[in-house]
Each structure stands twice: as C-alpha cells, then as structure tokens.
Design a protein around this motif. Sequence first.
Motif, mmCIF file in Angstrom:
data_model
loop_
_atom_site.group_PDB
_atom_site.id
_atom_site.type_symbol
_atom_site.label_atom_id
_atom_site.label_comp_id
_atom_site.label_asym_id
_atom_site.label_seq_id
_atom_site.Cartn_x
_atom_site.Cartn_y
_atom_site.Cartn_z
ATOM 1 N N SER A 28 0.808 -1.220 0.000
ATOM 2 C CA SER A 28 0.000 0.000 0.000
ATOM 3 C C SER A 28 0.845 1.276 0.000
ATOM 4 O O SER A 28 0.305 2.370 -0.161
ATOM 5 N N PHE A 29 2.151 1.156 0.142
ATOM 6 C CA PHE A 29 3.019 2.325 0.170
ATOM 7 C C PHE A 29 3.501 2.685 -1.229
ATOM 8 O O PHE A 29 3.680 1.810 -2.078
ATOM 9 N N THR A 30 3.714 3.973 -1.448
ATOM 10 C CA THR A 30 4.205 4.417 -2.754
ATOM 11 C C THR A 30 5.720 4.302 -2.862
ATOM 12 O O THR A 30 6.266 4.277 -3.967
ATOM 13 N N ALA A 31 6.397 4.229 -1.732
ATOM 14 C CA ALA A 31 7.859 4.122 -1.734
ATOM 15 C C ALA A 31 8.309 2.833 -2.420
ATOM 16 O O ALA A 31 7.596 1.829 -2.398
ATOM 17 N N ASP A 32 9.486 2.891 -3.011
ATOM 18 C CA ASP A 32 10.129 1.684 -3.524
ATOM 19 C C ASP A 32 10.746 0.984 -2.319
ATOM 20 O O ASP A 32 11.540 1.585 -1.589
ATOM 21 N N VAL A 33 10.374 -0.271 -2.106
ATOM 22 C CA VAL A 33 10.855 -1.010 -0.937
ATOM 23 C C VAL A 33 11.592 -2.249 -1.429
ATOM 24 O O VAL A 33 11.063 -3.022 -2.226
ATOM 25 N N ASN A 34 12.826 -2.418 -0.948
ATOM 26 C CA ASN A 34 13.652 -3.542 -1.370
ATOM 27 C C ASN A 34 14.111 -4.352 -0.175
ATOM 28 O O ASN A 34 14.246 -3.836 0.931
ATOM 29 N N LEU A 35 14.367 -5.619 -0.432
ATOM 30 C CA LEU A 35 14.875 -6.543 0.574
ATOM 31 C C LEU A 35 16.173 -7.123 0.040
ATOM 32 O O LEU A 35 16.224 -7.612 -1.095
ATOM 33 N N GLU A 36 17.217 -7.054 0.857
ATOM 34 C CA GLU A 36 18.508 -7.590 0.447
ATOM 35 C C GLU A 36 18.936 -8.681 1.418
ATOM 36 O O GLU A 36 18.852 -8.510 2.637
ATOM 37 N N ALA A 37 19.342 -9.805 0.868
ATOM 38 C CA ALA A 37 19.827 -10.938 1.662
ATOM 39 C C ALA A 37 20.699 -11.811 0.772
ATOM 40 O O ALA A 37 20.473 -11.907 -0.430
ATOM 41 N N ASN A 38 21.666 -12.434 1.383
ATOM 42 C CA ASN A 38 22.537 -13.375 0.657
ATOM 43 C C ASN A 38 23.155 -12.747 -0.596
ATOM 44 O O ASN A 38 23.295 -13.408 -1.623
ATOM 45 N N GLY A 39 23.463 -11.458 -0.533
ATOM 46 C CA GLY A 39 24.106 -10.781 -1.658
ATOM 47 C C GLY A 39 23.188 -10.437 -2.814
ATOM 48 O O GLY A 39 23.646 -10.015 -3.869
ATOM 49 N N ARG A 40 21.874 -10.612 -2.633
ATOM 50 C CA ARG A 40 20.914 -10.292 -3.701
ATOM 51 C C ARG A 40 19.873 -9.326 -3.174
ATOM 52 O O ARG A 40 19.519 -9.354 -1.998
#
Length: 88
Positions: A28-40
């Motif tokens: 529901s958020f307009t922000a770009d949200v990223n998840l980083e784990a294991n180098g990706r």
Amino acid sequence: MQQKKFEITSESGIHARPATSLVNAVNSFTADVNLEANGRKVNLKSIMGVMSLGIGKGTTITVSAEGEDEKEAIEAVERVIIAEQLGA
C-alpha cells in the motif's frame, strides 16, 4: 532513503506465510521497498522475489525504502517481523 537491518531468528526462516505478510505490509506504500539478503536484492512488493532469496535462520536482511512514505514502510516491515516472530 531509509534502511534497517534484521537478523532472522525463526527456525523456519522466511517461508511462504511470513513472506506474504511482508509483501502485503508494503504494497500500500508508494515508496520503492527492497529486501537484500545473501548478496541479492529484490523488490519487497514481489512475493516471488522474496521467496527466491531462500532466507533461513541466521540470515541478516536489509530492508530499504525510498519515497515519500519510506519511514512508514520500514515501520510496517518491522511490525510484521515482530508479529511473525521472525527476528529482531
């Protein structure tokens, strides 16, 4: 840009149910949200992206958000991590 690190302490890691909860929390958020784990890094609004990381117990993840509601998006992720007892 806001970001926060979490260590996954759940024996099951981030499997389908908590991954869905995380994705739903940020959609529901307009922000770009990223998840980083294991180098990706993947888009946290994508269930397939999150599942593709294979996040297990002991993994440190970084959640980053950029946009007008970035702070609220990070807070939403933190609430899910606590509610689902995924980590700290």
